[in-house]
Design an enzyme around this catalytic site. Structure first.
Site, PDB file in Angstrom:
ATOM      1  N   HIS A  27     -21.592  16.458  64.517  1.00  0.00           N
ATOM      2  CA  HIS A  27     -22.918  15.992  64.943  1.00  0.00           C
ATOM      3  C   HIS A  27     -22.840  15.106  66.180  1.00  0.00           C
ATOM      4  O   HIS A  27     -23.849  14.900  66.850  1.00  0.00           O
ATOM      5  CB  HIS A  27     -23.706  15.360  63.783  1.00  0.00           C
ATOM      6  CG  HIS A  27     -23.372  13.951  63.417  1.00  0.00           C
ATOM      7  ND1 HIS A  27     -22.520  13.616  62.392  1.00  0.00           N
ATOM      8  CD2 HIS A  27     -23.795  12.773  63.928  1.00  0.00           C
ATOM      9  CE1 HIS A  27     -22.440  12.299  62.290  1.00  0.00           C
ATOM     10  NE2 HIS A  27     -23.211  11.756  63.208  1.00  0.00           N
ATOM     11  N   ASP A  78     -17.692  18.006  59.070  1.00  0.00           N
ATOM     12  CA  ASP A  78     -18.353  17.417  60.243  1.00  0.00           C
ATOM     13  C   ASP A  78     -17.346  16.988  61.318  1.00  0.00           C
ATOM     14  O   ASP A  78     -17.094  15.805  61.517  1.00  0.00           O
ATOM     15  CB  ASP A  78     -19.195  16.209  59.773  1.00  0.00           C
ATOM     16  CG  ASP A  78     -20.264  15.822  60.783  1.00  0.00           C
ATOM     17  OD1 ASP A  78     -20.165  16.258  61.953  1.00  0.00           O
ATOM     18  OD2 ASP A  78     -21.192  15.085  60.410  1.00  0.00           O
ATOM     19  N   SER A 110     -19.777   7.032  63.352  1.00  0.00           N
ATOM     20  CA  SER A 110     -19.589   8.463  63.206  1.00  0.00           C
ATOM     21  C   SER A 110     -18.429   8.917  64.080  1.00  0.00           C
ATOM     22  O   SER A 110     -18.357   8.561  65.249  1.00  0.00           O
ATOM     23  CB  SER A 110     -20.848   9.219  63.615  1.00  0.00           C
ATOM     24  OG  SER A 110     -21.724   9.256  62.542  1.00  0.00           O
TER      25      SER A 110
HETATM   26  N1  ARG Z   1     -26.738  10.453  58.574  1.00  0.00           N
HETATM   27  C1  ARG Z   1     -25.772  10.628  59.612  1.00  0.00           C
HETATM   28  C2  ARG Z   1     -26.065   9.694  60.769  1.00  0.00           C
HETATM   29  O1  ARG Z   1     -26.814   8.779  60.625  1.00  0.00           O
HETATM   30  C3  ARG Z   1     -25.679  12.057  60.047  1.00  0.00           C
HETATM   31  C4  ARG Z   1     -26.821  12.559  60.867  1.00  0.00           C
HETATM   32  C5  ARG Z   1     -26.612  13.971  61.381  1.00  0.00           C
HETATM   33  N2  ARG Z   1     -26.655  14.970  60.312  1.00  0.00           N
HETATM   34  C6  ARG Z   1     -27.797  15.532  59.829  1.00  0.00           C
HETATM   35  N3  ARG Z   1     -27.720  16.354  58.835  1.00  0.00           N
HETATM   36  N4  ARG Z   1     -28.963  15.265  60.353  1.00  0.00           N
HETATM   37  O2  ARG Z   1     -25.883   9.905  61.943  1.00  0.00           O
HETATM   38  N1  GLU Z   2     -24.137   9.276  60.797  1.00  0.00           N
HETATM   39  C1  GLU Z   2     -24.006   7.983  61.379  1.00  0.00           C
HETATM   40  C2  GLU Z   2     -23.620   8.019  62.850  1.00  0.00           C
HETATM   41  O1  GLU Z   2     -23.921   8.963  63.524  1.00  0.00           O
HETATM   42  C3  GLU Z   2     -23.036   7.218  60.572  1.00  0.00           C
HETATM   43  C4  GLU Z   2     -23.662   6.973  59.295  1.00  0.00           C
HETATM   44  C5  GLU Z   2     -24.002   5.545  59.120  1.00  0.00           C
HETATM   45  O2  GLU Z   2     -25.049   5.072  59.613  1.00  0.00           O
HETATM   46  O3  GLU Z   2     -23.167   4.924  58.469  1.00  0.00           O
HETATM   47  O4  GLU Z   2     -23.104   7.091  63.406  1.00  0.00           O
END
Ligand code: ARG
Ligand code: GLU
Length: 712
Positions: A85, A221, A647
């Site tokens: 991502h 990921d 991330s």
């Molecule tokens: N929750 C994660 C973050 O805050 C992953 C976001 C990307 N993935 C998704 N399925 N939208 O960045």
């Molecule tokens: N998915 C988050 C990022 O893109 C990390 C998840 C979190 O907030 O811990 O940095």
């Protein structure tokens, strides 16, 4: 002073016992003060192995990737890993109907096939130094804020100018502990970064938004890039003759996996936390603002879902918007839930009572006595304006028609005196954005969203806290139908024709468009009635927070406090472990390929399984990447304090070897940005053995594995 603080801290920490496992985002150059605890938890390396400026250390393998994520070098030829991502935008830019790398994945089978990514950069931290004393020279605690800031700016400018004479690195100074400490960072930016490989989306994004923030998780990921440099190893703009960058250190990779209870640490770039907010602010965020955002976004998502289910074209058009809106929606739900479940506000209140009593004990603490009362007053004052802002952003500008119209606001102000080249530039910029807007725009969705959002806006906000146009509406549905019928901004042909042949007199047409008027009413209301209040209250809050932070550090010299995340390199550590989110519910710390097969559903986009992956699963062809239990481990949880920006960060074992890539948190513990609870806050990582299995067995890119340093 500060060193004293750490030394006393250290001495007492040893007698007081071990801090809550997991909490804290530590400054790498001060890690010697954590070393003992880390080693007691199982670490076999030293603080100096993690961060040193005298010899190579793990920090030389860590980068800020693309300005928002973390990446790590895993070979002496610039090979880099980060999340799928995080690489998504660059993968998408290289994708087309003929080469759909998002859907099918991409693998460069030799260096020549690696794809340049204009705009992508990685930043290495070369060194940091404490410059608190110099930055705060001439500053006193009761100086007026503006005077204080001017003096600090002046001091920083001088320090930077001085340091720039001795280095070619980029020098910048950042505040820590809410402005109580300052550190200078020496950074080096590499801009020739190429895409090497990525799995297909139904591996790299497996589970999609359905599983986002959720455990158990099965997302592969990751994506692979390579950093290039000139022949001397220095940063250089893309050139075909550039060579792979040889870092001072690259990460070793462990194939052993991690057991429950094993020590683990994450090394990366957490963006923002607010661990020292007063109770009143936490309460407002978790119980006033977040619930409004969750409610409005949930209703928008319901409408998206309804249309997306009916039409595969709409599903794709709204996939990315859905992901963006849904990411915050799910996270904030977790924040509210977690804060209340954990009695976070009450715990903060009890702590504040203690702080007040402490402040009252000595005359020299006079500046701390009224802090909490002042916070209380400020946040009460802030609340209606913060809500007003939330509705402008989440109910007003969320209507795509309105945000699209806003892009034309400057063009609508053009008159015959505006220089033609400026007009041409504006028109040219808009032309490129028009096609991409309409490619993903489905008007029936937006009409429904507008009716719903404006209805909610009217119900929730009092007349003097909403923009004028809303106060003239009698029947929302009728109003919205008329608005959409009359505006030109829903009609690609009209908008394009206007831009193709734009004359200064056309500006009037734009300015008089009813959607532009809605936008102007919204933004005018925000500018005239909201913005000044929010910014002046928050300016005072920043001052209070800085002083409160100073007081807390003084009150608890025996507690090792950590500075809030500020997008600088940090080390956070804890254990590999599962958790119990609720009574009667226990989560194991890892998932396996079996779970992917359990989730498989060819009819649900997020749960389609690649045939080739299934084939490997059926043959159990995992090679050396299998766990010793024989299965293929996919992801695991740990009690390591992380946030957005982490991330792609490496999660490392007791020997500093790579175990996996951090990519998410469990939603039950997303309150960790405000309060960390070691019982329910868990970060989620993809197991490095699954990453290597996909690269090697699935994609056949074994030449990449050969570059890596693998410890069996
Ligand atoms: N929750 C994660 C973050 O805050 C992953 C976001 C990307 N993935 C998704 N399925 N939208 O960045
Ligand atoms: N998915 C988050 C990022 O893109 C990390 C998840 C979190 O907030 O811990 O940095």
């Amino acid at each position: 002073m500060k060193y004293l603080h750490y030394i006393i801290t250290l001495a007492l920490a040893l007698t007081v016992g071990i801090a809550k496992a997991g909490e804290g985002m530590w400054i790498p150059m001060l890690l010697q003060y954590n070393e003992k605890e880390m080693q007691e938890m199982g670490m076999r390396i030293t603080a100096d192995d993690i961060y040193s400026i005298n010899h190579s250390s793990l920090k030389d393998a860590i980068v800020l990737f693309g300005g928002g994520c973390t990446g790590e070098l895993v070979s002496d030829q610039g090979l880099l890993l980060t999340n799928h991502h995080c690489g998504y935008d660059y993968i998408q830019k290289h994708s087309s109907v003929e080469h759909d790398y998002l859907t099918n994945g991409f693998w460069a089978m030799n260096r020549g096939e690696e794809l340049p990514c204009p705009g992508l950069s990685v930043i290495f931290l070369r060194e940091m130094r404490d410059v608190t004393a110099q930055v705060l020279e001439g500053i006193s605690i009761d100086m007026p804020e503006d005077e204080r800031q001017a003096k600090i700016d002046e001091n920083m400018k001088k320090i930077i100018a001085e340091l720039e004479k001795e280095t070619t690195y980029k020098v910048s100074i950042k505040p820590y502990f809410l402005g109580n400490e300052y550190y200078v960072l020496f950074n080096e930016t590499y801009t020739d970064v190429r895409l090497v490989g990525c799995p297909p989306s139904n591996i790299g994004k497996f589970g999609g938004d359905t599983d986002n923030w959720v455990w158990p998780r099965h997302t592969g990921d990751f994506s692979v890039f390579r950093v290039y440099a000139d022949k001397d190893g220095h940063p250089a703009a893309y050139h075909k003759d550039n060579v792979p960058y040889k870092p001072a250190k690259h990460l070793e990779i462990s194939l052993k996996g991690a057991e429950e209870g094993d020590f683990a640490f994450v090394f990366g770039y957490p963006a923002r936390t607010n661990e020292y907010l007063p109770a009143v602010a936490v309460d407002q965020e978790a119980n006033v603002i977040d619930p409004v955002m969750v409610d409005l976004r949930g209703k928008v998502l319901d409408i998206y879902n309804r249309y997306q289910e009916q039409d595969p074209k709409v599903r794709i058009q709204y996939a990315s918007k859905h992901a963006g809106i849904g990411n915050g929606w799910k996270k904030w739900m977790g924040v509210t839930e977690g804060i209340n479940h954990f009695h976070g506000v009450e715990k903060k209140q009890a702590y504040e009572k203690g702080f007040y009593n402490w402040a009252m004990q000595s005359r020299s603490r006079y500046m701390y006595v009224n802090l909490l009362r002042d916070f209380e007053r400020n946040y009460q004052e802030l609340k209606p304006y913060q809500l007003a802002y939330t509705y402008v952003a989440e109910a007003g500008l969320r209507i795509e028609l309105v945000s699209f119209a806003s892009r034309f606001a400057r063009l609508a102000e053009v008159d015959k005196d505006t220089p033609q080249d400026k007009v041409d530039q504006m028109v040219a910029n808009l032309k490129t954005s028009v096609a991409s807007f309409f490619k993903d725009y489905y008007e029936p969705i937006d009409r429904d969203v507008a009716k719903m959002l404006l209805g909610e806006y009217l119900k929730a906000q009092p007349a003097d806290f909403r923009p004028a146009f809303l106060n003239d509406i009698k029947d929302v549905d009728e109003y919205v139908e008329k608005l959409f019928d009359k505006t030109m901004f829903t009609d690609e042909a009209k908008v394009t024709a206007l831009l193709d042949n734009f004359k200064a007199k056309d500006a009037k047409k734009l300015a008089n468009d009813p959607a532009m008027k809605v936008y102007q009413s919204l933004i005018g209301f925000y500018r005239d009635e909201v913005y000044d209040h929010i910014s002046s209250i928050n300016k005072d809050n920043d001052r209070l927070r800085r002083i409160y932070m100073k007081g807390q550090m003084e009150m608890q010299p025996d507690k090792r406090l950590f500075p809030d995340a500020n997008f600088t390199l940090r080390v956070t550590y804890g254990k590999v472990e599962g958790f119990k989110p609720q009574d009667g519910k226990t989560f194991r710390h890892f998932t396996t390929l079996e779970g992917i097969m359990e989730k498989e559903n060819p009819d649900i986009y997020d749960y389609v399984v690649e045939p080739r992956l299934k084939e490997l699963y059926n043959k159990k062809d995992y090679g050396r990447y299998a766990d010793k239990d024989g299965s293929m481990h996919v992801a695991f949880t740990a009690s390591v304090h992380t946030t957005g920006g982490n991330s792609g960060s490496p999660i490392l074992n007791a020997d500093g070897q790579l175990l996996g890539l951090n990519f998410d948190r469990c939603w039950e513990g997303t309150m960790s940005d405000l309060i960390y609870d070691p019982d329910i806050c868990r970060n989620i990582s993809v197991d490095i053995r699954y990453v290597l299995f996909i690269i090697d067995k699935f994609a056949g890119a074994s030449h990449l594995i050969e570059e890596m340093t693998i410890v069996e």
